[in-house]
Write a protein that holds these residues in place. Structure first.
Motif, short mmCIF file in Angstrom:
data_model
loop_
_atom_site.label_atom_id
_atom_site.label_comp_id
_atom_site.label_asym_id
_atom_site.label_seq_id
_atom_site.Cartn_x
_atom_site.Cartn_y
_atom_site.Cartn_z
N LEU A 37 37.00 42.50 40.46
CA LEU A 37 37.43 44.22 39.83
C LEU A 37 38.81 43.69 39.30
CD1 LEU A 37 36.67 46.19 42.61
CD2 LEU A 37 34.56 45.57 40.39
N TYR A 38 39.96 42.72 40.08
CA TYR A 38 41.09 43.15 39.65
C TYR A 38 41.02 42.50 37.94
CZ TYR A 38 44.27 45.00 42.79
OH TYR A 38 44.73 46.15 44.20
N VAL A 39 40.07 41.29 38.26
CA VAL A 39 39.95 40.09 37.12
C VAL A 39 39.97 40.63 35.79
CG1 VAL A 39 39.42 37.84 36.30
CG2 VAL A 39 40.23 38.04 38.56
N ILE A 40 38.80 41.76 36.32
CA ILE A 40 37.87 42.61 35.83
C ILE A 40 39.15 43.59 34.98
CG2 ILE A 40 36.43 44.16 34.66
CD1 ILE A 40 34.48 43.44 36.34
N ARG A 41 40.09 44.54 35.24
CA ARG A 41 40.80 45.05 34.88
C ARG A 41 41.08 44.58 33.68
NH1 ARG A 41 45.26 47.89 38.81
NH2 ARG A 41 45.99 46.19 37.62
N LYS A 42 42.00 43.25 34.14
CA LYS A 42 42.89 42.48 32.73
C LYS A 42 42.40 42.03 31.23
CE LYS A 42 46.78 40.99 35.70
NZ LYS A 42 47.90 40.94 34.39
N ASN A 43 40.36 42.12 31.47
CA ASN A 43 40.26 42.33 30.22
C ASN A 43 41.27 41.38 29.66
OD1 ASN A 43 38.36 43.54 28.76
ND2 ASN A 43 39.81 45.41 27.79
N GLU A 44 40.62 40.07 30.14
CA GLU A 44 40.96 39.00 29.78
C GLU A 44 39.41 38.14 28.77
OE1 GLU A 44 42.56 36.14 31.58
OE2 GLU A 44 43.55 37.29 33.15
N LYS A 45 40.20 37.22 27.80
CA LYS A 45 39.06 36.67 27.21
C LYS A 45 38.67 35.72 28.01
CE LYS A 45 41.02 33.59 25.26
NZ LYS A 45 41.95 32.05 24.29
N ASP A 46 37.46 35.40 27.60
CA ASP A 46 36.89 34.95 28.67
C ASP A 46 36.77 35.23 30.07
OD1 ASP A 46 35.90 32.70 26.58
OD2 ASP A 46 37.89 31.79 27.05
N GLU A 47 35.99 36.63 29.58
CA GLU A 47 36.63 37.04 30.90
C GLU A 47 34.96 36.75 32.22
OE1 GLU A 47 35.98 41.00 31.60
OE2 GLU A 47 34.53 41.65 32.10
N GLY A 48 33.93 36.18 30.96
CA GLY A 48 32.57 35.70 31.34
C GLY A 48 32.83 34.29 32.21
#
Lengths: 725, 129
Positions: A105-116
């Motif tokens: 969830l933390y990673v998603i919150r970062k809204n990063e490029k290549d979240e996939g």
């Protein structure tokens, strides 16, 4: 299938949905990302629900569930019920996957490029752990796991949590370890993205704080485990190079190498390839360790208990996939990864640090080889062998020394161009003097002097650094490295300086054991009894109680050491073995014709009735006995109710045999043997081991400082990251 | 990147490890049948077996004597410098790590592992190859 199992299945299904849409989203479709996130939140929902449900089952003593039955009982306090959730295999996997999910969830919150890409790595791991949970569900009913149990029959009480785990430290030890394990997946995700997208800089910044977080939590977990072993297990130490201990130490050491490597890459742009390898190794070793401890492959080589072996096949499969994927991806890219050349100056800060990390890496590899030796020799030599503690001890000595030296040299070279300065010489001489005084009256072993001197030098040199530099930037590293120095000195004094003594103490008597006088007073009158001692340490006299009882449910002995904490020494008292004395107490027993029986320690054979005076005015019956080889015939006057026995004495003793009752039709008698007033028998006794653990608090202080230093580093990095935004 | 120096360093460490391990011969122990342990007297080995209940157990201060029989019906008297472990009496099998002393005709155990039946029921096939 019950509600819990359905929830786990649902979590598996939505995880799969999330995997599909994240995979589709890799080419950048916003809609797919939104959808996959929704599925991911769904998996968070179901995992939390499963966890809450299991917790409620524990709080409600719901013994329908095999897992709750196996790790809980009605007598547990609520906080131990909460911690019992992760006392066993499936519950701890559930905790692991939930923590992993939260980190995602933390990673998603970062809204990063290549979240996939990032989330796919997280999700595949999550999916795999959920598969394990499907196989070994914490929600399985007791009759599903046990063919002897009748469906629908709920046990009245659980089989209980292992009393060794009923300890405050054990409440937080496993969640910290699992936090460390679970968070190791996140830097791995960044590494995979780096390799796929050929971006070898960004991942370093992203991974750094996760590696530190994982390192700190795993470290606290390991340290607490050591402290718990010391206070509860009662073998007297805190680290035994056991496979289970090693299996958490190995990833931790790789984490240590990794974050130092990342530090070098951020500052000097070197070690790009090495860091990717370390990062891949980190997650692989986390799962390899899990495999070692959960599959049962090492069950014959460890004092710890192990999990189920069905899980082993799942873990092995995942491990193979993880390895194939990681190394294939790495070798596909390896040629094109560009790294700056290392400093050619052999005494440069980075060169020395790199050599230190190489040494640490080899040391870690040797521990790994040692731990896996039963598997390696089992395959190669068809005869499983394990390494001894001597293997680790004899390797630790040169490696720890080498690593410490390189560590100090690299810090020294950071400050000035010339390596050795006057202050260093002064500190060096002081350290040697300190080492001599520290060891003088306790050991003649040269190695103790060397390690103490190096440890003191590390401590003094870094304190000097802190004072001189007054820079917050060095705070984290200096505190942690001082901690290492303290730990080394503590390890010397608590191991090499410690003395132990062992004596047998009879109840009611006092013995000099080691540095204290101990009197054994017997047991407390409780269900879970304690041994009661009076301990006299110099002028101090104290009453000591320490748990020592048979566990009803598992019919095994539970005991705890008693520790008198002190500045110079901990006095560590272990009741090793209780021996019940032989009491020649009086006893009454029924005995049939031609039967042999031991009554009150006397062997009696009943040969038959002797009715020679049955027709007297006062009818009497005699029983012919063989008592300890003597022919005796106690009798009974049938018509009288009082004073009716005709007693005999066992020759050579003061013991009296009386015929308390007869049953002629069944040819049985009731026999009473009195106690011997002259000899009281042998009293109860206990074998007590007392050892003095000199300055063992230095070990704890060292671990606290290492943790504190790394935590400061983590916080400072997060602050810097927030400031950069 | 210049790999030469780190490789030389690695080589040096490798030599160090070889040196240490060759100086300490007792770093590896393997499970052997009791008969082999007797033949290889003086070598550090692990033996595993059931407690021989027909032989007396003797617990003296700081030494614990007992006997075990292994799968191949080898029998050894064990002297363990230490205290009888907790749970010894309900052990399924006992693992003894130590050396056979042919002079005393006794196995000198340095370490005992107690294998309790409840926990290890299914696992022998795995580890006891």
């Amino acid at each position: 299938m019950n509600v819990g199992s359905i929830i786990i299945t649902l979590a598996l299904i939505v995880s799969f949905g999330s995997i599909i849409f994240y995979y589709k989203s890799i080419n950048g479709n916003i809609f797919d990302i939104k959808l996959s996130r929704a599925f991911y939140y769904g998996s968070f929902f179901f995992l939390s629900l499963a966890y809450i449900l299991l917790t409620i089952a524990f709080l409600n003593n719901d013994f329908r569930y095999s897992y709750v039955y196996g790790y809980s009982s009605r007598e547990l306090e609520w906080y131990y019920l909460l911690s019992a959730v992760w006392a066993g295999q499936s519950g701890s996997f559930l905790l692991w996957v939930l923590l992993l999910n939260i980190f995602g969830l933390y990673v998603i919150r970062k809204n990063e490029k290549d979240e996939g890409i990032l989330m796919l790595v997280v999700l595949v791991t999550q999916f795999f752990i959920l598969l394990v949970l499907m196989q070994d569900s914490p929600f399985a009913y007791i009759w599903e796991n046990n063919p002897n149990a009748r469906p629908g029959v709920i046990p009245a009480d659980g089989s209980g949590l292992n009393p060794l785990l009923i300890d405050p430290w054990m409440v937080i030890h496993p969640p910290l370890l699992f936090m460390g394990y679970a968070s190791a997946s996140i830097p791995f995700a960044y590494t995979v993205r780096a390799l796929i997208r050929k971006e070898y800089d960004v991942w370093v910044d992203r991974s750094y704080k996760w590696v530190l977080f994982s390192f700190v939590t795993l470290g606290i977990g390991i340290f607490l485990g050591g402290y718990w072993a010391y206070t509860v297990l009662g073998w007297g130490g805190y680290w035994g190079w056991d496979p289970v201990e090693n299996s958490s130490l190995i990833p931790w050491l790789v984490g240590l190498i990794l974050f130092h490597g990342l530090l070098l890459q951020r500052r000097k742009k070197i070690l790009v390839r090495t860091n990717i390898i370390s990062s891949l190794l980190y997650i692989i070793l986390v799962f390899f360790s899990t495999y070692l401890t959960r599959s049962g492959v090492l069950a014959n080589f460890s004092v710890h208990s192990f999990g189920d072996s069905i899980i082993g096949i799942y873990l092995l499969t995942f491990l193979v996939i993880l390895n194939l994927f990681s190394w294939a991806l790495f070798f596909f890219r390896a040629r094109e990864i560009k790294s700056k050349p290392m400093d050619q100056n052999i005494f440069g800060w980075d060169t020395l640090l790199v050599y230190g990390l190489i040494s640490l890496g080899v040391f870690t590899l040797l521990i790994l080889i040692g731990t896996s030796m039963p598997i390696i020799t089992g395959i190669l030599m068809a005869k499983a062998s394990s390494v001894t503690e001597g293997y680790y001890n004899s390797l630790s000595i040169p490696f720890v020394l080498l690593i410490l030296s390189l560590m100090v040299l690299s810090t020294m070279s950071l400050l000035s161009k010339s390596v050795v300065k006057t202050t260093d010489i002064i500190i060096f001489i002081c350290s040697i003097t300190a080492a001599v005084f520290f060891n003088m009256f306790h050991t003649t072993r040269f190695i103790a002097y060397v390690f103490t001197a190096v440890g003191c030098f590390v401590i003094a040199r870094y304190i000097f650094d802190l004072i001189k530099l007054k820079k917050p930037a060095v705070l984290a590293s200096r505190i942690a490295h001082i901690g290492l120095g303290v730990l080394v000195v503590g390890a010397v004094s608590s191991n090499i300086h410690s003395v132990s003594d062992q004596k047998k103490i009879f109840k009611g008597r006092s013995e000099r054991v080691g540095s204290v006088d101990i009197r054994f007073n017997g047991f407390t009158n409780e269900k879970k009894s304690s041994m009661v001692f009076t301990v006299k340490d110099g002028v101090k006299v104290m009453d000591v109680k320490t748990k020592f009882y048979m566990q009803e449910k598992s019919n095994s002995l539970y005991r705890e050491p008693y520790i008198i904490y002190g500045f110079f020494n901990d006095i560590y008292i272990i009741p090793e073995k209780f021996e019940e004395g032989s009491h020649d107490h009086e006893e009454t027993g029924v005995i049939g014709k031609n039967e042999t029986k031991v009554i009150s320690g006397v062997t009696v054979i009943f040969l038959g009735f002797d009715q020679r005076k049955i027709n007297d005015a006062e009818p009497q019956v005699y029983a012919n006995l063989l008592v300890n080889g003597h022919r005796l015939s106690p009798g009974k006057k049938i018509n009288r109710t009082e004073g009716n026995t005709i007693d005999v004495k066992i020759p050579g003793t003061e013991r009296i045999v009386s015929l308390a009752g007869i049953n002629p039709s069944q040819e049985k008698i009731l026999l009473h043997v009195s106690s011997d007033s002259k000899s009281p028998g042998i009293p109860d006794s206990v074998i007590v081991n007392v050892s003095n653990k000199r300055f063992i608090w230095l070990v704890w202080l060292g671990t606290v400082l290492i943790t504190a230093g790394s935590t400061v580093g983590f916080i400072r990095y997060r602050q810097a990251e927030a400031a950069a935004k | 990147m210049n790999y030469k120096k780190p490789l030389i360093f690695l080589g040096a460490i490798g030599l160090l490890v070889v040196a240490i391990l060759s100086l300490s011969p007792d770093f590896l122990t393997s499970y052997v049948p009791i008969e082999t342990a007797k033949k290889d007297a003086g070598k550090l080995v692990q033996i595993i077996g059931k407690v021989d209940t027909t032989r007396p157990e003797n617990h003296k201060e700081s030494v614990f004597f007992f006997s075990i029989i292994d799968e191949k019906n080898g029998r050894a008297d064990i002297a363990y410098k230490g205290v009888k472990p907790a749970n010894f009496d309900r052990a399924d099998q006992i693992v003894c790590i130590g050396k056979f002393n042919s002079k005393e005709n006794m196995f000198m155990a340095e370490k005992l592992l107690v294998k309790c039946p409840s926990k290890y029921e299914n696992k022998y096939k795995d580890g006891d190859k």
